[in-house]
Write an enzyme that holds these catalytic residues in place. Sequence first.
Site, PDB file in Angstrom:
ATOM      1  N   LYS A 422      40.679  10.260 -28.391  1.00  0.00           N
ATOM      2  CA  LYS A 422      39.877   9.104 -27.992  1.00  0.00           C
ATOM      3  C   LYS A 422      39.695   8.183 -29.192  1.00  0.00           C
ATOM      4  CE  LYS A 422      35.415   8.042 -25.768  1.00  0.00           C
ATOM      5  NZ  LYS A 422      34.189   8.633 -25.161  1.00  0.00           N
ATOM      6  N   SER A 497      32.829   7.330 -20.591  1.00  0.00           N
ATOM      7  CA  SER A 497      33.561   6.402 -21.431  1.00  0.00           C
ATOM      8  C   SER A 497      34.912   6.959 -21.866  1.00  0.00           C
ATOM      9  CB  SER A 497      32.732   6.098 -22.690  1.00  0.00           C
ATOM     10  OG  SER A 497      32.527   7.289 -23.456  1.00  0.00           O
ATOM     11  N   SER A 521      30.336  11.381 -20.239  1.00  0.00           N
ATOM     12  CA  SER A 521      31.670  10.911 -20.596  1.00  0.00           C
ATOM     13  C   SER A 521      32.733  11.978 -20.744  1.00  0.00           C
ATOM     14  CB  SER A 521      31.596  10.076 -21.878  1.00  0.00           C
ATOM     15  OG  SER A 521      30.813   8.927 -21.651  1.00  0.00           O
TER      16      SER A 521
END
Length: 832
Positions: A422, A497, A521
């Site tokens: 990420k 997210s 998330s």
Amino acid sequence: MAPTFVATTAVALVATIGIPSALAYNSVQVTSGDSWNINDAAAPGVDTGSIRSTTSNALMGYGGIRMDVAKSKSPLNGILLRGFGTTYDGHGAFISARPVKLDGIAVQRKLVINSGKSYGRFFDTFTNTTRQRQSVDVAFGGQLGYNTGSNQSAISATSTGDQKISHADAWAEWYTPTAGPGSASFNGPSATTIGTPGYADSLNRVGNFLRDPFRNPLPTTGDEANHPALVNRLELAPGQSLSVLHFVVTGLSENRALSSGAAIPAAGSQVRDVAATAAGLTRSPDLAGLSAAEICSLVNYDVPALTAPGFRASDCKTLRNKPLKGAGQGAVTLPVVTTSSRYDVVGKTITQLLADMKAGRATSKEITRAYLDRIAAYDQGPFGLHSVITVASNAMDQAKAADIARARGDKRPLLGIPILVKDIIDTKDMPTTGGSLVFEGYRPTEDAWQVAKLRQAGAIILGKANLSEFANSGYYSESAYGQVWNAFDPSRSSIGSSGGSAVAVASSFAAAAMGTQTGDSLWGPSGAASLVSLRGTDGMESSQGTMPLTVVQDYVGFISRSVQDEALLLSAAARGNPNDPLDDVADGHRPADWTTYLKADALKGKVIGVPDSAFNDPFGTTETSDALKAEFAHFRRAGATVRTISNPPPAPPRTYTGDTNYEGWREWIADHPDSPYSDPLQIMRSPLRLPYNRSTGPYTGTGPMSAQDIANMQAWRAGYRQSLETWMDQQGVDAVLYPTELSDIHLNDSGANSFGRLDPQSSASGVPTVIFPAGVNKHRQPVGLQLQGRAFQDPELMGMAYAFELFAHGHVEPTVTPPLTYDPRSRHGLSK
């Protein structure tokens, strides 16, 4: 411009998604004080040309186009169209920079907003670029403004005077009554014109825009009733262009004033005004600026009855069957879907990849190339999923080195396995942007702790996954580098997210990915993508080297295809970091080998508690909760008892103070002396952030936290964990069961909540929860479950999830990104 990938070297596949030309979608202010926010090509590049939201909440993702081409075999047939390169002229007009083309049908759109009367004119043109006659159904609609619970949208009126849309209607109006029919509208009302009333082609059907409007009628009640679709059928001769025209009118809330402080409109006044405007546009459509050929191409109006300066209906005899000027030229189409790798990575777990490399059935180079080619085919471009921001320029070099090491006897546990990270987590060989232009081009000097552990275990760090900018949203994954689309239905949200991480794994763009969780998330995106994750006990995995959202609460974890894969990743990277004081709490609790807990009988004799209201969807739907409850049978088959228990205790009163986001950035800056910033406010208030993610004006936060504040926050969380453990003891359960999503996921062009959400206590308290797939609901959407436990029960919970997995086989694969066709001449060769 639309998001694109740019090569950095001759052998690199991609480097970084191009940046859209503006910092966020564009907005148009109307004289009433309302504001229309349009999904154009500006960041985050949703580019549907639809209405993301209005200040009055009249609309929350409306005005999109879906297209169903008869006999199409494309997995993208019927999706929410996007990628028009929609540009704003600064004066209320949004025009396609180029058409998009699916199944030979090129689509262009023009949106013009009349700020004086608060309506938008959507003019959408469809051109048949093939040599065969094409039958095409076109749906226009989306999500109305509404609140969950009692404020569901309802039809307030139609042009024929009833509350049912029919072929005889010229327009329909919706509102959100506060107390029943005829009461004040909670959100602003809206109306959409249909066309000439009773005209043969004005309306084919009214569908459900959320879920295949071409085959599903619009329900009259419930969540799906908020998603109307007006469907027209087009019969297109070769080379012909036909167009559909809709006017969308909005009003203000009759229950709440705008933030400007203007008076609240009288009950019923806005509903009446919106209806009157829609009726006027039906009698005399605003055709200003449209050419005679464009007017002649309309299918939902009786063209001979229309009037406009310079327009003569008789001209349509020669114009009607021709393509409009420029129609179909420069259209954006789907990329070539070939690969130069003989090895098919689709659906492969890490365990399978390792076995195939050990047996000589695959090399790391073949596996890595296959992932890179799939990213090129399915992730980039207007129709791409946009789950990856950056690909390592040395990815193939890493793979080559792994193959050489294996040939020499290297037995590291993740040798040659490509993993995405990420883009909020440090990588020393690639930028770490947080999904924001604030850190455009910033490249840390060191890997984050867990990234370094992955490399030590032999993993290939393939690239950086897209996300919600600085992990800001739990509903969408929208960044300066694009917005991520759902892996199973590329019209819907990926959830946030860590949406890029989950979508990339589900779509077989990497074997696994790193994500983070502050609220939902990890579990939200994983549930939406039929994947596995673990939000472990506080400190179980180090978060060093990760951009913050909430200090202490942020958690760095993995998203993977199976529980066994998750255990392999944890065994490699869940290691105590001597330079991370926040992970000290877990010292002595981390297993050396997580796979030893994965046993088929791990659920035998266990008691699984289901909190009384845990499966109640706030959107009021039951399809997902019903599907999840049916999965309880697998726990029983595995030897567990499942029973309803009381709801958990509330969180204790907070005993700490301070701005947790400010403190997170303060600590991050101290840990990153090479960063371009020295003050958290330079980041938090940067004009380079997406506007809806930044604050303006004087800072009103409480600033940094003291060492005592941090200690108090950790103690508060420890106390909350103890409270939950006491509750579990009193209920006599070994683990507590929660859902992931509780409803169908909504479309990706809205600014509203994207799914029915009910958070477990894991993020707020720091107790562990393991996330795992549980099949699909009746609409074929993946659904998932979470097992939450006591502090440091992480490996035991993993064992329970493994046992469930053996019985349920809950993982499913998406169909929109099928295996690529092998072609040794594919433009991405195995030259390195």
